[in-house]
Structures are given as C-alpha cells and as structure tokens.
Write an enzyme that holds these catalytic residues in place. Structure first.
Site, short mmCIF file in Angstrom:
data_model
loop_
_atom_site.label_atom_id
_atom_site.label_comp_id
_atom_site.label_asym_id
_atom_site.label_seq_id
_atom_site.Cartn_x
_atom_site.Cartn_y
_atom_site.Cartn_z
N CYS A 19 65.96 35.03 31.03
CA CYS A 19 65.06 34.92 29.87
C CYS A 19 65.82 35.12 28.55
CB CYS A 19 63.94 35.95 29.98
SG CYS A 19 63.04 35.83 31.52
N HIS A 41 60.89 37.82 23.38
CA HIS A 41 60.69 37.04 24.61
C HIS A 41 59.28 37.33 25.12
CE1 HIS A 41 60.78 35.53 28.57
NE2 HIS A 41 60.88 36.72 29.14
N ASN A 61 54.92 33.27 30.95
CA ASN A 61 56.35 33.55 30.77
C ASN A 61 57.16 32.31 31.18
OD1 ASN A 61 58.99 34.41 30.88
ND2 ASN A 61 58.56 36.30 32.01
N1 ACO Z 1 45.94 40.59 40.58
C1 ACO Z 1 45.37 41.74 40.97
N2 ACO Z 1 46.06 42.83 41.35
C2 ACO Z 1 47.41 42.73 41.33
C3 ACO Z 1 48.08 41.56 40.96
C4 ACO Z 1 47.29 40.46 40.56
N3 ACO Z 1 47.81 39.30 40.16
N4 ACO Z 1 49.40 41.78 41.04
C5 ACO Z 1 49.57 43.04 41.47
N5 ACO Z 1 48.37 43.62 41.66
C6 ACO Z 1 48.08 44.98 42.10
C7 ACO Z 1 49.22 45.59 42.86
O1 ACO Z 1 49.16 45.21 44.22
C8 ACO Z 1 48.94 47.07 42.68
O2 ACO Z 1 47.94 47.45 43.57
P1 ACO Z 1 48.00 48.91 44.28
O3 ACO Z 1 47.93 49.89 43.14
O4 ACO Z 1 46.80 48.88 45.15
O5 ACO Z 1 49.30 48.94 45.01
C9 ACO Z 1 48.34 47.15 41.26
O6 ACO Z 1 47.92 45.82 40.95
C10 ACO Z 1 49.33 47.63 40.23
O7 ACO Z 1 50.54 46.92 40.41
P2 ACO Z 1 51.76 47.18 39.48
O8 ACO Z 1 52.87 46.27 39.90
O9 ACO Z 1 52.04 48.65 39.38
O10 ACO Z 1 51.15 46.71 38.08
P3 ACO Z 1 51.81 46.80 36.66
O11 ACO Z 1 50.89 47.49 35.75
O12 ACO Z 1 53.25 47.22 36.70
O13 ACO Z 1 51.79 45.27 36.22
C11 ACO Z 1 53.33 43.46 36.03
C12 ACO Z 1 52.52 44.33 36.97
C13 ACO Z 1 52.35 42.67 35.16
C14 ACO Z 1 54.18 42.50 36.84
C15 ACO Z 1 54.21 44.36 35.14
O14 ACO Z 1 54.95 45.26 35.90
C16 ACO Z 1 55.15 43.54 34.32
O15 ACO Z 1 54.74 42.76 33.49
N6 ACO Z 1 56.44 43.74 34.47
C17 ACO Z 1 57.41 42.96 33.75
C18 ACO Z 1 57.91 41.93 34.62
C19 ACO Z 1 58.00 40.59 33.98
O16 ACO Z 1 57.30 40.20 33.08
N7 ACO Z 1 58.92 39.86 34.52
C20 ACO Z 1 59.11 38.55 34.11
C21 ACO Z 1 60.50 38.13 34.26
S1 ACO Z 1 61.59 39.19 33.42
C22 ACO Z 1 61.27 39.01 31.90
O17 ACO Z 1 60.76 38.00 31.52
C23 ACO Z 1 61.59 40.13 31.02
#
Ligand code: ACO
Length: 310
Positions: free
Chosen positions: A97, A237, A267
């Site tokens: 990214c 980003h 993204n």
């Molecule tokens: N719909 C519903 N529930 C979901 C989904 C979904 N699409 N995806 C995950 N969950 C659930 C998980 O299973 C988990 O359930 P549990 O508590 O029963 O185990 C719960 O939601 C929480 O999951 P987390 O992964 O802890 O959620 P978080 O608040 O961290 O959000 C996310 C997840 C959005 C991916 C976040 O961590 C994030 O944005 N991270 C950055 C990653 C990113 O954007 N990467 C892109 C590439 S790198 C870059 O561009 C910088």
C-alpha cells in the site's frame, strides 16, 4: 460496484459491521477480463492528458502494485504495450500500500537528477482477484482501482518537497500472500489451502499502521520545513476510516483537512492515494501552490510519507 448489501449475501457480515469497523460502503470490482495493467494504462493516459503531455513522451513508467498481471514481466511493461509507446523504461515497485509513494519518490528523483524529463508514477491494483471471497475478515476490505501522477521538469515551484520511507521485513508474515512465489510455488495443495490470497492479522496491522503513518508524516513535514498550519490537505492511505482517524488525531489535524474516498472504493492498496489525489483536485480541494501531505503503510511492512506542493 459491490456494496455492503451485496456482501451480506456472500458471507456472514452486515453493512453495520463493515461501515462501523472500516468506513467502507462500496467498492469497484474489475471484470474477469480486466487486469491491473488495463486499469493502470487508463490512469496513465488520464494523467498525461491532464499534464498536457503525450504518453509517447514519457521517459519512464513506474507501476506500484502487489497484484501484477504476471509474475514477470513487470506490469509496467504491459502498460507500455497497451499505450503503444515502446522504447523507454518501464518497471514495477513492490511496496504494498506504500507503493505509490515509493514510485513517486523515484519518479521525482529521476527527474531531479536529470536522468529523465517525464516520468509517470502509477498505483494500480486488482485486489478482487487475490482476495479469499469466503473470508469475511478480509474480503470486505478491498477494492480495485488505479491512479497516476506525472513528474516533469519544471521551474521548482511545485513537486515533491520532502519524503521519508522505511520497512521492517521481520513483520512480513502479518500481511502477505503465502504462495505463488519461489518460497511456496503453486501446487494443487497451495490452491486447496487458498494460499494465493490475502493473509492478514488485521489487529496487528492496524496498530503498526497508525504509528508508522503518523510518524512518517511528521518526519516528512519536518524535512520539508512545514507545519500542519501550512498544509491544505492530508491524504492518508485509505485502508480503514479508524486507521485514518487515529493517524489524524496523532498528528493533531482537524477532520476537515483529511481527504477520504474509502467509503466509495474500499482499500485499493497502492491505488488509494493517487485516486484520492485526483478526486481532491477534481473537487478543488487542492489548488496550485497548496501543500499536501500523503502518508502510507502496507505489506512488508513498508511505510512512507511525501510532502508536495501542487
Ligand atoms: N463481518 C462481521 N464480523 C466480522 C467480520 C465481518 N466482515 N470480520 C471479522 N468479524 C468478526 C471477527 O470474527 C471477530 O469475531 P469474534 O470476536 O467473535 O472472534 C470480531 O468481528 C472482531 O474481529 P477483529 O478482527 O478483532 O475486528 P477489528 O475491530 O480488529 O476489525 C479489521 C477488523 C477491520 C480488519 C481491522 O483490524 C483493520 O482494519 N485492520 C487493518 C487492516 C487493514 O486495513 N489491512 C489492509 C491492508 S494493509 C493496509 O492497507 C494498511
């Protein structure tokens, strides 16, 4: 276009979860016949039109992508062929990214060094073809797109004022595509295990992203000798609204100085910043002479920031 409502029919998720956790409402998905170079070529052609330069006069095309058309040659070679401009240099940058900012820094320095007079820096991705559409934790995040900028010899009044970049390769396994390279060549087993798709530990990515993006932006601004008061727009980003907001808060920037397009496109990895830059210009959020700060973080982990005068 793929909306959150569409995704509700594909995996166990809700519009509410996606909107609250990411800020994404919809994303663009390339059709089966479209590869990254097709989107990139369109972006280069558009940037050249806006710069008033025929694409044939580009001395180099640098494509930042993690979703190349082919393992080799570089996607930039396919872009050049599609534009019908054989002869000058074309190569890729693989920095996830952060890739567009790395490409822009290279383009700007090639021009500053006198090695080239006109260089296109492109960010282009077809993420939809490397996402596991059964994995709700990743498939809701990404979209496809491309954007480009052209660096030209000028009078020094506009361009890149300062940049910073970095990498911590020890954190690579937190966000990567395990198979398809020489570490884990494609086999029936890797296909069955879906190892040709995005593997990510979202929470860890999140924490590193906020720190690296805000620290990079601060360092680049210090190098450029500007403060946030001088800055018209911050273009982070576009990975996730919460990452952008936490970065904004660490930099102490008012919300109206942050430009976001993630709600419409998701993204798009290396493409998010050039697409946002283009839309900001279209909406006249940036005018000639304005200072813009761009900051990014991605697989690698890589990070970087650039301060430009438009
Ligand atoms: N719909 C519903 N529930 C979901 C989904 C979904 N699409 N995806 C995950 N969950 C659930 C998980 O299973 C988990 O359930 P549990 O508590 O029963 O185990 C719960 O939601 C929480 O999951 P987390 O992964 O802890 O959620 P978080 O608040 O961290 O959000 C996310 C997840 C959005 C991916 C976040 O961590 C994030 O944005 N991270 C950055 C990653 C990113 O954007 N990467 C892109 C590439 S790198 C870059 O561009 C910088």
């Amino acid at each position: 276009m793929l909306t959150n409502a569409d995704l509700e029919k594909m995996v166990e998720t809700t519009d509410e979860w996606i909107s609250e956790r990411t800020g994404i409402k919809e994303r663009r998905i390339a059709d089966a016949d479209t590869a990254t170079s097709d989107l990139a070529a369109g972006a280069v052609a558009r940037a050249c039109r806006q710069a008033g330069i025929p694409a044939a006069e580009l001395d180099a095309i640098i494509v930042a992508t993690s979703t190349p058309d082919t393992v080799y040659p570089a996607t930039a070679c396919w872009v050049q062929a599609r534009l019908g401009i054989a002869g000058n240099a074309a190569f890729d940058v693989s920095a996830g990214c952060s890739g567009f900012l790395f490409a822009l820094e290279l383009a700007s320095n090639l021009v500053a060094a006198g090695t080239a007079r006109r260089v296109a820096a492109v960010g282009a991705e077809v993420m939809s073809k490397v996402v596991n559409w059964d994995d709700r934790a990743t498939c809701v995040l990404f979209g496809d797109g491309a954007g480009a900028a052209v660096c030209v010899e000028g009078d020094g009044r506009s361009g890149v004022l300062a940049s910073t970049w970095g990498c911590d390769g020890s954190l690579a396994p937190l966000l990567y595509q395990p198979a398809g390279g020489t570490r884990l060549p494609t086999s029936l087993e890797t296909l069955e295990r879906r190892q040709h798709t995005v593997h990510m530990e979202g929470n860890k990515v999140f924490k590193h992203a906020v720190r690296a993006m805000s620290d990079s932006a601060s360092r680049a601004m210090a190098l450029a000798g500007v403060t946030m008061d001088d800055v018209r727009l911050l273009i982070p980003h576009q990975a996730n609204t919460r990452i952008m907001d936490a970065t904004r808060a660490r930099l102490n920037v008012p919300t109206d100085k942050v430009f976001t397009v993630i709600q419409k496109y998701g993204n798009m990895s290396a493409a998010t910043i050039p697409v946002a830059l283009d839309e900001a210009r279209d909406e006249e959020r940036i005018r000639d002479g304005d200072i813009v700060v761009m900051t990014a973080f991605g697989t690698g982990f890589t990070w970087g920031a650039s301060v430009i005068r438009w």
